[in-house]
Scaffold this motif. Structure first.
Motif, PDB file in Angstrom:
ATOM      1  N   SER A 210       0.790  -1.229   0.000  1.00  0.00           N
ATOM      2  CA  SER A 210       0.000   0.000   0.000  1.00  0.00           C
ATOM      3  C   SER A 210       0.823   1.281   0.000  1.00  0.00           C
ATOM      4  O   SER A 210       0.410   2.281  -0.587  1.00  0.00           O
ATOM      5  N   ALA A 267      -7.766  -1.598   7.579  1.00  0.00           N
ATOM      6  CA  ALA A 267      -8.219  -0.579   6.626  1.00  0.00           C
ATOM      7  C   ALA A 267      -7.272  -0.487   5.441  1.00  0.00           C
ATOM      8  O   ALA A 267      -7.699  -0.320   4.291  1.00  0.00           O
ATOM      9  N   ASP A 272      -8.607   1.299   2.074  1.00  0.00           N
ATOM     10  CA  ASP A 272      -9.098   2.560   2.631  1.00  0.00           C
ATOM     11  C   ASP A 272      -7.937   3.283   3.300  1.00  0.00           C
ATOM     12  O   ASP A 272      -7.753   3.221   4.524  1.00  0.00           O
ATOM     13  N   GLU A 274      -7.466   6.427   3.793  1.00  0.00           N
ATOM     14  CA  GLU A 274      -7.858   7.515   4.691  1.00  0.00           C
ATOM     15  C   GLU A 274      -8.154   6.992   6.086  1.00  0.00           C
ATOM     16  O   GLU A 274      -7.680   7.550   7.087  1.00  0.00           O
ATOM     17  N   ALA A 275      -8.924   5.908   6.163  1.00  0.00           N
ATOM     18  CA  ALA A 275      -9.237   5.333   7.475  1.00  0.00           C
ATOM     19  C   ALA A 275      -7.986   4.798   8.147  1.00  0.00           C
ATOM     20  O   ALA A 275      -7.815   4.924   9.368  1.00  0.00           O
TER      21      ALA A 275
END
Length: 297
Positions: A210, A267, A272, A274-275
């Motif tokens: 990520s 997350a 996700d 942002e989370a």
């Protein structure tokens, strides 16, 4: 009571590995087998008092002359597991970290005269030549628990025991409990080596898929290499140690850093970002507040 024995624990946390007796070669294995049968073995406070006692002479003794024959003892699924103190090795490593932190020369010289540091460094170099594969069973962090350590644990590994004063009442917010004054609160996480390695691998995979490598990734890799040195049926423990004296007991009761980190990693795996960033931000801020206490008066 000696001066050293009345000193409370410093604000440090510990990451420990306890190995089964089978992990130790003879004659050390027999030594630990006899040791574990003692009716009482010293705890973390006793280890600290002995270390502090070496700092009282002039000049101080930052590293013991002889290695400790003491250890922490625990049980994992009914099997005795041992975490050797190895105070001499840890003393050398701590001194290296102290020098690396870049303290001003006059300050460092006042704490540990140059002649003492030179002798200690020479002793360490000779010892390493005879013990090139040596590693500590215990890691220490001051005024914090490094966030990467929580990657090894789940919320179900959390063990919390409130403090009790000598009069039987609960320990008040931030009250320090010394020897004979009651029992300080205890907060720790314990898991198997297999679980710790699996969780670390999953966290690393999520980070690498990520985001770019950074301090968190590098720190996890370093911890993973350390864990690889130990028996696969070992016990891994994160002990909040002296940090329990630095914060209110309500803070300890609500402490769920392993769960918060797991939330952020979940997350991240779900895409996700942002989370994940929000979860990690809350966790980082929580521990930044604790680290800042170091500079409070």
């Amino acid at each position: 009571m000696s001066v050293a024995s009345s000193v409370l624990v410093p604000y440090a946390s510990y990451l420990r590995v306890y190995e089964p007796l089978a992990a130790f070669p003879e004659p050390e294995r027999s030594h630990w087998a006899r040791y574990a049968r003692r009716p009482r073995t010293p705890g973390a406070q006793e280890e600290l008092r002995r270390s502090l006692a070496d700092l009282l002479p002039t000049p101080p003794v930052p590293v013991p002359v002889h290695e400790s024959g003491e250890a922490f003892v625990a049980h994992l699924d009914g099997v005795v597991v041992i975490c050797p103190w190895r105070t001499r090795l840890r003393g050398w490593l701590a001194l290296e970290e102290l020098v690396a932190e870049g303290y001003p020369g006059p300050v460092l010289d006042a704490m540990l005269p140059p002649v003492v540091r030179a002798q200690v460094a020479a002793d360490h170099e000779r010892w390493l030549a005879r013990n090139p594969d040596a590693r500590p069973w215990i890691r220490t962090a001051v005024w914090q628990v490094p966030v990467r350590w929580f990657a090894l644990f789940g919320d179900e590994d959390r063990q919390y025991e409130p403090g009790v004063r000598k009069d039987g009442a609960g320990n008040g917010a931030g009250e320090e409990v010394g020897a004979g004054a009651g029992r300080a609160p205890v907060l720790r996480y314990r898991t198997t080596m297999a679980q710790a390695r699996r969780r670390l691998a999953r966290t690393l995979r999520a980070l690498r898929e990520s985001i770019d490598d950074g301090p968190m990734t590098e720190g996890l890799i370093e911890v993973g290499r350390w864990l690889e040195e130990f028996h696969p049926r070992a016990l891994v423990e994160l002990d909040f140690g002296g940090l329990v004296h630095a914060v209110p007991e309500e803070w300890l009761a609500e402490e769920r850093s392993a769960a918060q980190l797991a939330e952020g990693i979940a997350a991240l795996r779900a895409g996700d970002g942002e989370a994940a960033g929000e979860a990690y931000g809350r966790l980082a801020e929580r521990w930044r507040t604790i680290r800042d206490l170091r500079f409070a008066n």
